[in-house]
Scaffold this motif. Structure first.
Motif, PDB file in Angstrom:
ATOM      1  N   THR A 175     -98.683 -24.551   3.145  1.00 20.38           N
ATOM      2  CA  THR A 175     -98.601 -26.007   3.258  1.00 20.38           C
ATOM      3  C   THR A 175    -100.036 -26.417   4.209  1.00 20.38           C
ATOM      4  O   THR A 175    -100.998 -25.858   4.499  1.00 20.38           O
ATOM      5  N   VAL A 176     -99.785 -28.065   3.971  1.00 19.71           N
ATOM      6  CA  VAL A 176    -100.579 -28.586   5.085  1.00 19.71           C
ATOM      7  C   VAL A 176    -100.386 -29.744   5.128  1.00 19.71           C
ATOM      8  O   VAL A 176     -99.245 -30.429   5.473  1.00 19.71           O
ATOM      9  N   HIS A 177    -100.794 -30.205   6.353  1.00 22.51           N
ATOM     10  CA  HIS A 177    -100.784 -31.509   6.460  1.00 22.51           C
ATOM     11  C   HIS A 177    -100.577 -33.088   5.819  1.00 22.51           C
ATOM     12  O   HIS A 177    -101.029 -32.760   5.275  1.00 22.51           O
ATOM     13  N   TRP A 178     -99.274 -33.208   5.559  1.00 26.75           N
ATOM     14  CA  TRP A 178     -98.883 -34.534   4.393  1.00 26.75           C
ATOM     15  C   TRP A 178    -100.345 -35.114   4.226  1.00 26.75           C
ATOM     16  O   TRP A 178    -100.737 -35.752   3.238  1.00 26.75           O
ATOM     17  N   HIS A 179    -100.558 -35.647   5.132  1.00 31.09           N
ATOM     18  CA  HIS A 179    -101.888 -36.710   4.939  1.00 31.09           C
ATOM     19  C   HIS A 179    -103.029 -35.617   3.725  1.00 31.09           C
ATOM     20  O   HIS A 179    -103.750 -36.882   3.396  1.00 31.09           O
ATOM     21  N   HIS A 180    -103.192 -34.883   3.974  1.00 32.03           N
ATOM     22  CA  HIS A 180    -104.098 -34.149   3.043  1.00 32.03           C
ATOM     23  C   HIS A 180    -102.996 -33.246   2.014  1.00 32.03           C
ATOM     24  O   HIS A 180    -103.923 -32.472   1.066  1.00 32.03           O
ATOM     25  N   TYR A 181    -101.972 -33.979   1.488  1.00 31.13           N
ATOM     26  CA  TYR A 181    -101.640 -33.325   0.363  1.00 31.13           C
ATOM     27  C   TYR A 181    -102.321 -33.819  -0.833  1.00 31.13           C
ATOM     28  O   TYR A 181    -102.991 -33.094  -1.996  1.00 31.13           O
ATOM     29  N   ALA A 182    -102.878 -35.102  -0.570  1.00 31.54           N
ATOM     30  CA  ALA A 182    -104.021 -35.246  -2.427  1.00 31.54           C
ATOM     31  C   ALA A 182    -105.078 -35.132  -1.985  1.00 31.54           C
ATOM     32  O   ALA A 182    -105.806 -35.087  -3.189  1.00 31.54           O
ATOM     33  N   ASP A 183    -105.261 -33.909  -1.782  1.00 30.52           N
ATOM     34  CA  ASP A 183    -106.654 -33.192  -1.272  1.00 30.52           C
ATOM     35  C   ASP A 183    -106.702 -32.411  -2.542  1.00 30.52           C
ATOM     36  O   ASP A 183    -107.879 -32.169  -3.498  1.00 30.52           O
ATOM     37  N   PHE A 184    -105.485 -32.093  -2.804  1.00 35.42           N
ATOM     38  CA  PHE A 184    -104.772 -30.922  -3.574  1.00 35.42           C
ATOM     39  C   PHE A 184    -104.787 -31.376  -4.848  1.00 35.42           C
ATOM     40  O   PHE A 184    -104.485 -30.120  -6.309  1.00 35.42           O
ATOM     41  N   ASP A 185    -104.907 -32.802  -5.619  1.00 37.58           N
ATOM     42  CA  ASP A 185    -104.763 -33.271  -6.711  1.00 37.58           C
ATOM     43  C   ASP A 185    -107.110 -32.811  -6.887  1.00 37.58           C
ATOM     44  O   ASP A 185    -106.555 -33.154  -8.518  1.00 37.58           O
ATOM     45  N   VAL A 186    -106.980 -33.119  -6.244  1.00 34.83           N
ATOM     46  CA  VAL A 186    -108.583 -32.644  -6.853  1.00 34.83           C
ATOM     47  C   VAL A 186    -109.946 -32.535  -6.673  1.00 34.83           C
ATOM     48  O   VAL A 186    -110.586 -31.551  -7.478  1.00 34.83           O
ATOM     49  N   LEU A 187    -108.928 -31.028  -5.592  1.00 36.50           N
ATOM     50  CA  LEU A 187    -109.348 -29.970  -5.571  1.00 36.50           C
ATOM     51  C   LEU A 187    -109.443 -28.758  -7.233  1.00 36.50           C
ATOM     52  O   LEU A 187    -108.335 -28.331  -7.224  1.00 36.50           O
ATOM     53  N   PRO A 188    -109.893 -27.922  -7.757  1.00 34.58           N
ATOM     54  CA  PRO A 188    -110.117 -27.215  -8.638  1.00 34.58           C
ATOM     55  C   PRO A 188    -109.283 -25.941  -8.069  1.00 34.58           C
ATOM     56  O   PRO A 188    -109.350 -25.374  -7.662  1.00 34.58           O
ATOM     57  N   GLY A 189    -108.434 -25.850  -8.853  1.00 33.19           N
ATOM     58  CA  GLY A 189    -107.914 -24.860  -8.582  1.00 33.19           C
ATOM     59  C   GLY A 189    -106.249 -24.546  -9.137  1.00 33.19           C
ATOM     60  O   GLY A 189    -105.495 -25.403  -9.531  1.00 33.19           O
ATOM     61  N   THR A 190    -104.851 -23.864  -8.895  1.00 32.37           N
ATOM     62  CA  THR A 190    -104.189 -23.390  -9.265  1.00 32.37           C
ATOM     63  C   THR A 190    -103.195 -23.341  -7.205  1.00 32.37           C
ATOM     64  O   THR A 190    -103.790 -22.039  -7.309  1.00 32.37           O
ATOM     65  N   TRP A 191    -101.954 -24.410  -6.662  1.00 38.60           N
ATOM     66  CA  TRP A 191    -102.129 -24.409  -5.802  1.00 38.60           C
ATOM     67  C   TRP A 191    -100.415 -23.981  -5.981  1.00 38.60           C
ATOM     68  O   TRP A 191     -99.127 -25.139  -5.807  1.00 38.60           O
ATOM     69  N   LEU A 192    -100.151 -23.728  -4.908  1.00 35.65           N
ATOM     70  CA  LEU A 192     -99.150 -23.196  -4.540  1.00 35.65           C
ATOM     71  C   LEU A 192     -98.707 -23.770  -2.922  1.00 35.65           C
ATOM     72  O   LEU A 192     -97.893 -23.217  -1.941  1.00 35.65           O
ATOM     73  N   LEU A 193     -98.557 -25.507  -2.940  1.00 37.93           N
ATOM     74  CA  LEU A 193     -98.319 -26.353  -2.427  1.00 37.93           C
ATOM     75  C   LEU A 193     -96.888 -26.819  -1.765  1.00 37.93           C
ATOM     76  O   LEU A 193     -96.246 -26.276  -2.907  1.00 37.93           O
ATOM     77  N   GLU A 194     -96.922 -26.229  -0.830  1.00 40.14           N
ATOM     78  CA  GLU A 194     -95.322 -26.751  -0.293  1.00 40.14           C
ATOM     79  C   GLU A 194     -95.377 -27.617   0.739  1.00 40.14           C
ATOM     80  O   GLU A 194     -95.990 -27.628   1.928  1.00 40.14           O
ATOM     81  N   ARG A 195     -94.404 -28.932   1.008  1.00 40.76           N
ATOM     82  CA  ARG A 195     -94.026 -29.631   1.344  1.00 40.76           C
ATOM     83  C   ARG A 195     -92.675 -29.221   2.700  1.00 40.76           C
ATOM     84  O   ARG A 195     -92.085 -30.017   2.606  1.00 40.76           O
ATOM     85  N   ARG A 196     -93.215 -28.021   3.462  1.00 40.19           N
ATOM     86  CA  ARG A 196     -92.678 -28.017   4.475  1.00 40.19           C
ATOM     87  C   ARG A 196     -93.654 -27.529   6.331  1.00 40.19           C
ATOM     88  O   ARG A 196     -94.774 -27.924   6.407  1.00 40.19           O
ATOM     89  N   LEU A 197     -92.506 -27.460   7.109  1.00 41.54           N
ATOM     90  CA  LEU A 197     -93.892 -27.781   8.883  1.00 41.54           C
ATOM     91  C   LEU A 197     -94.884 -26.219   8.460  1.00 41.54           C
ATOM     92  O   LEU A 197     -95.462 -26.767   9.146  1.00 41.54           O
ATOM     93  N   PHE A 198     -94.059 -24.841   7.853  1.00 41.73           N
ATOM     94  CA  PHE A 198     -95.132 -24.196   8.185  1.00 41.73           C
ATOM     95  C   PHE A 198     -94.276 -23.293   7.009  1.00 41.73           C
ATOM     96  O   PHE A 198     -93.798 -22.937   6.988  1.00 41.73           O
TER      97      PHE A 198
END
Length: 327
Positions: free
Chosen positions: A125-148
């Protein structure tokens, strides 16, 4: 248990609140013990001083001037971490990962770990402010909108006050829930949020009003998905005998310890099927099952259909980007 050595790489502009929320529980753990339990080293890119978002200076050492003999290294970053271009730091973090050192990201630190190629095939996970960063970073991401999220040797959290919750989970795993609870009480942390709590909405009521030991056991389960604990370990860390904890699970949830644990792991697998393109074998491994066949058998028993059929109905568009963004 031997003393655990933790390092924090403070990237200039790091949030003071996030950093304090991570460091203070470790200080308290040492204060409440007859002997130190954690050794903390503060590092920075240039060395000597790192400056927080409020301008507060922290004395540090240069990251590349210390031996790589830590148990866990956290990267703490705020601002715009995707713009950080520091080949030396990226190479150093990769060396740490290859050496078997666990790695973590606090607030925007996960972005830096991702840029270093260290979050592949790990839930994070990551701070919600940075969710959009993973739209532009190349790669396959298992991003979860959780506290930790603690996934094997990766420890990531959203920042803000979330490090308090993550450190509670870390200390509970190392030294048991009763000891971790003493530290939470010291910081008047009257509500310890679960790992899967969302960053901007209240918790699901599923686990409301449970006995403290059952809640502690569930928190341990949620932070050990890929590397399951056995029921005796869970009971010991929750502060009860296995028999006592088993009785509390039966009385409050109507299920056994390991049945609930398997359900939590299967729910994680179902989320991965629905939101990623990962092969079934990888999902089985990431949810702690011995084989794809074992995962498939348990999945069908729990949900009434095979993982493949579930994915066909609820899975991602296979032509779209392979990024998970769980709510």
């Amino acid at each position: 248990m031997p003393i655990r050595r933790l390092a924090f790489v403070l990237v200039d502009g790091f949030a003071l609140l996030s950093t304090a929320a991570a460091l203070e529980p470790l200080r308290a753990a040492n204060q409440f013990s007859k002997q130190p339990r954690y050794e903390v080293t503060l590092l920075s890119l240039a060395g000597h001083v790192a400056t927080s978002s409020l301008g507060s200076p922290f004395e540090t050492q240069p990251f590349d001037a210390v031996p790589l003999d830590f148990d866990l290294i956290f990267v703490v970053a705020g601002g715009d971490p995707k713009r950080l271009n520091h080949p030396g730091l990226m190479a150093w973090l990769r060396r740490a990962g290859h050496a078997g050192i666990a790695l973590g990201g606090i607030s925007g630190g996960s972005v830096i770990l991702a840029k270093a190629g260290l979050l592949g095939e790990h839930r994070f996970t990551v701070h919600w402010h940075h969710y959009a960063d993973f739209d532009v970073l190349p790669g396959t991401w298992l991003l979860e909108r959780r506290l930790f999220v603690i996934d094997r040797d990766r420890y990531t959290c959203a920042g803000g006050s979330a490090p308090l919750d993550m450190m509670h989970a870390l200390i509970a795993r190392d030294h048991g829930t009763p000891f971790a609870q003493r530290i939470s009480d010291w910081f008047i942390q009257t509500e310890i949020r679960a790992a899967d709590a969302p960053q901007t909405a209240p918790l699901s009521p599923r686990y409301d009003a449970l006995p403290r030991a059952v809640t502690a056991a569930i928190e341990l389960m949620q932070t050990h998905i890929a590397d399951p604990l056995d029921q005796d370990q869970i009971a010991r860390l929750a502060g009860l005998s296995t028999r006592q904890l088993q009785r509390q699970f039966r009385d409050s949830l109507g299920t056994s310890i390991m049945q609930e644990y398997r359900q939590i792991r299967l729910e994680t697998g179902k989320d991965l099927l629905s939101t990623t393109h990962l092969p079934l074998g990888d999902i089985a491994e990431m949810t702690g099952f011995s084989s794809q066949a074992h995962f498939s058998t348990c999945f069908q028993a729990a949900f009434g259909e095979t993982p493949s059929r579930w994915r066909k109905k609820a899975g991602p568009d296979m032509s779209g980007p392979a990024v998970s963004k769980e709510g």
